[in-house]
Design a protein around this motif. Structure first.
Motif, PDB file in Angstrom:
ATOM      1  N   LEU A 113       0.845  -1.188   0.000  1.00 68.44           N
ATOM      2  CA  LEU A 113       0.000   0.000   0.000  1.00 68.44           C
ATOM      3  C   LEU A 113       0.881   1.240   0.000  1.00 68.44           C
ATOM      4  CD1 LEU A 113      -2.413  -1.142   2.883  1.00 68.44           C
ATOM      5  CD2 LEU A 113      -2.442  -1.827   0.468  1.00 68.44           C
ATOM      6  N   ARG A 149       1.608  -7.129  -5.643  1.00 61.69           N
ATOM      7  CA  ARG A 149       0.503  -6.298  -6.112  1.00 61.69           C
ATOM      8  C   ARG A 149       0.505  -5.019  -5.286  1.00 61.69           C
ATOM      9  NH1 ARG A 149      -2.664 -11.437  -6.157  1.00 61.69           N
ATOM     10  NH2 ARG A 149      -2.959 -12.029  -8.335  1.00 61.69           N
ATOM     11  N   GLN A 150      -0.135  -3.972  -5.795  1.00 65.73           N
ATOM     12  CA  GLN A 150      -0.069  -2.705  -5.078  1.00 65.73           C
ATOM     13  C   GLN A 150      -1.385  -1.943  -5.152  1.00 65.73           C
ATOM     14  OE1 GLN A 150       3.091  -0.418  -6.914  1.00 65.73           O
ATOM     15  NE2 GLN A 150       2.136  -0.410  -8.918  1.00 65.73           N
ATOM     16  N   VAL A 151      -1.641  -1.181  -4.074  1.00 72.20           N
ATOM     17  CA  VAL A 151      -2.775  -0.270  -4.012  1.00 72.20           C
ATOM     18  C   VAL A 151      -2.202   1.127  -3.853  1.00 72.20           C
ATOM     19  CG1 VAL A 151      -4.863   0.392  -2.783  1.00 72.20           C
ATOM     20  CG2 VAL A 151      -4.240  -2.025  -2.959  1.00 72.20           C
ATOM     21  N   TRP A 176      -2.842   5.201  -3.305  1.00 71.61           N
ATOM     22  CA  TRP A 176      -3.725   6.310  -2.914  1.00 71.61           C
ATOM     23  C   TRP A 176      -2.820   7.501  -2.659  1.00 71.61           C
ATOM     24  CZ3 TRP A 176      -7.903   5.911   1.523  1.00 71.61           C
ATOM     25  CH2 TRP A 176      -8.966   6.767   1.204  1.00 71.61           C
ATOM     26  N   THR A 179      -2.154  -3.548 -10.166  1.00 73.90           N
ATOM     27  CA  THR A 179      -2.310  -2.293  -9.430  1.00 73.90           C
ATOM     28  C   THR A 179      -3.783  -1.917  -9.323  1.00 73.90           C
ATOM     29  OG1 THR A 179      -0.161  -1.492 -10.204  1.00 73.90           O
ATOM     30  CG2 THR A 179      -1.685   0.156  -9.351  1.00 73.90           C
ATOM     31  N   LEU A 180      -4.157  -1.408  -8.148  1.00 77.38           N
ATOM     32  CA  LEU A 180      -5.467  -0.796  -7.942  1.00 77.38           C
ATOM     33  C   LEU A 180      -5.233   0.646  -7.521  1.00 77.38           C
ATOM     34  CD1 LEU A 180      -8.547  -0.952  -7.707  1.00 77.38           C
ATOM     35  CD2 LEU A 180      -8.256  -1.750  -5.348  1.00 77.38           C
ATOM     36  N   LEU A 183      -6.738   4.164  -6.175  1.00 78.39           N
ATOM     37  CA  LEU A 183      -7.879   4.690  -5.428  1.00 78.39           C
ATOM     38  C   LEU A 183      -8.102   6.159  -5.767  1.00 78.39           C
ATOM     39  CD1 LEU A 183      -7.160   3.138  -1.904  1.00 78.39           C
ATOM     40  CD2 LEU A 183      -8.317   2.112  -3.884  1.00 78.39           C
ATOM     41  N   HIS A 205      -9.494  -1.181 -12.676  1.00 75.74           N
ATOM     42  CA  HIS A 205      -8.397  -1.069 -11.713  1.00 75.74           C
ATOM     43  C   HIS A 205      -8.356   0.322 -11.071  1.00 75.74           C
ATOM     44  CE1 HIS A 205      -6.155  -4.905 -12.321  1.00 75.74           C
ATOM     45  NE2 HIS A 205      -6.912  -4.910 -13.410  1.00 75.74           N
ATOM     46  N   ILE A 224     -12.652  -1.574  -1.172  1.00 71.74           N
ATOM     47  CA  ILE A 224     -11.401  -2.125  -1.697  1.00 71.74           C
ATOM     48  C   ILE A 224     -11.462  -3.644  -1.740  1.00 71.74           C
ATOM     49  CG2 ILE A 224      -8.923  -2.363  -1.308  1.00 71.74           C
ATOM     50  CD1 ILE A 224      -8.945   0.403  -0.024  1.00 71.74           C
ATOM     51  N   MET A 250     -11.093  -5.958  -5.003  1.00 69.71           N
ATOM     52  CA  MET A 250     -10.040  -6.959  -5.079  1.00 69.71           C
ATOM     53  C   MET A 250     -10.614  -8.336  -5.394  1.00 69.71           C
ATOM     54  SD  MET A 250      -7.636  -5.606  -1.918  1.00 69.71           S
ATOM     55  CE  MET A 250      -6.641  -7.064  -1.849  1.00 69.71           C
TER      56      MET A 250
END
Length: 320
Positions: free
Chosen positions: A45, A178-180, A182, A212-213, A215, A247, A310, A314
């Motif tokens: 994150l 994997r990454q989020v 914000w 990747t997500l 926000l 995404h 989230i 996911m």
């Protein structure tokens, strides 16, 4: 009265298929917890104070931290939380190891042994309580910006450096994760800069199209409709929605729409029945019932809704 008779023997059960019964005991989550996958991918994150859940201790009986909820949902995968309050998107690139600036020792006096005053050739100034593990010219240590100026603190107090390239050790931790994301709210008026920095983070993933997500940003009372920051938030969110599709998670829409404010975590609050909520929606800002007392962070309820959204996304992406 006749004496009791023993029960008739049960009919023999039908033979089971060679592969065993198709039904599984427990829930999917419990099976994953008790029989974890060895190759579960870590989740990292990145971002600023919203990503670190600042404000999450207000309003709810227990503090709600987004990284803790994601750690439970993603178990047994490891979740690394690198949200640092007050940072801007270039600081995230520095933490991720995508920027490797030349570091120079300055002439400022050394206030404590082993704490070397330095500057970055990139010109980036510190912000927030930023402390990044890494190395300079092979000397491991911490790049510390938590006191308002850059210091390099070697792991070995007797070591010294005069200059060299700084490389963040967090790059190795993030490798293959994997990454989020914000990031960028603290420099949101630099729309092109935020978009470029976020894209660099996106491109750094092992599989950029899948890993990747992103926000979306949410409007505070400082960002009412028609303000410069509101326009910047809208521009960034709109472009990232276009670029990243599923995404991208529109948290601004979640927290400023009637549908979003009625989502399962928030339904018990009955926010839409409150006059303050209706006034906030007229200004297109997040209602006070979801804001921390400083009005620039989410409270526990806001973080709970974000965590729920989230986790839901996911699952749709089959990360969980």
């Amino acid at each position: 009265m006749p004496s009791p008779q023993p029960a008739a023997p049960a009919a023999p059960a039908a033979p089971r298929p060679a592969g065993g019964t198709p039904s599984l005991s427990g829930t999917e989550a419990s099976r994953r917890l008790l029989a974890p996958e060895r190759d579960a991918r870590p989740l990292t994150l990145w971002g600023s104070s919203s990503m670190s859940s600042e404000g999450g201790a207000s309003a709810t009986p227990l503090a709600v931290r987004i990284h803790e909820h994601l750690a439970l949902a993603a178990a047994p995968a490891v979740v690394h939380g690198y949200g640092v309050g007050a940072t801007r998107s270039p600081h995230t690139l520095l933490m991720r190891g995508l920027d490797t600036p030349h570091l120079h020792r300055t002439d400022d006096p050394v206030t404590e042994p082993g704490r070397i005053p330095v500057s970055l050739g990139s010109g980036l100034t510190p912000s927030g309580r930023l402390r990044i593990p890494g190395d300079v010219a092979g000397v491991p240590g911490i790049l510390d910006g938590s006191e308002g100026t850059w210091l390099f603190v070697p792991d070995d107090p007797s070591a010294t450096v005069s200059e060299g390239i700084f490389r963040s050790a967090l790059a190795a931790i993030a490798e293959g994760s994997r990454q989020v994301l914000w990031m960028g709210k603290n420099n949101i008026r630099d729309v092109e800069g935020v978009l470029e920095d976020t894209q660099r983070m996106w491109d750094a993933a092992a599989d950029p199209s899948q890993d990747t997500l992103v926000l979306g940003q949410w409007p505070t009372p400082r960002d009412p409709i028609g303000s410069e920051t509101a326009d910047a938030v809208a521009a960034v969110n709109e472009e990232q929605q276009r670029r990243y599709g599923e995404h991208f998670l529109d948290l601004g829409g979640l927290l400023t729409s009637e549908e979003g404010l009625s989502c399962p975590p928030l339904a018990p609050l009955r926010l839409l029945e409150q006059a303050t909520t209706q006034r906030a929606l007229e200004k297109q800002i997040v209602p006070s019932g979801l804001r921390a007392p400083d009005d620039i962070h989410l409270n526990g309820w806001g973080n709970l809704a974000v965590s729920w959204a989230i986790v839901g996304r996911m699952r749709e992406l089959r990360w969980l």
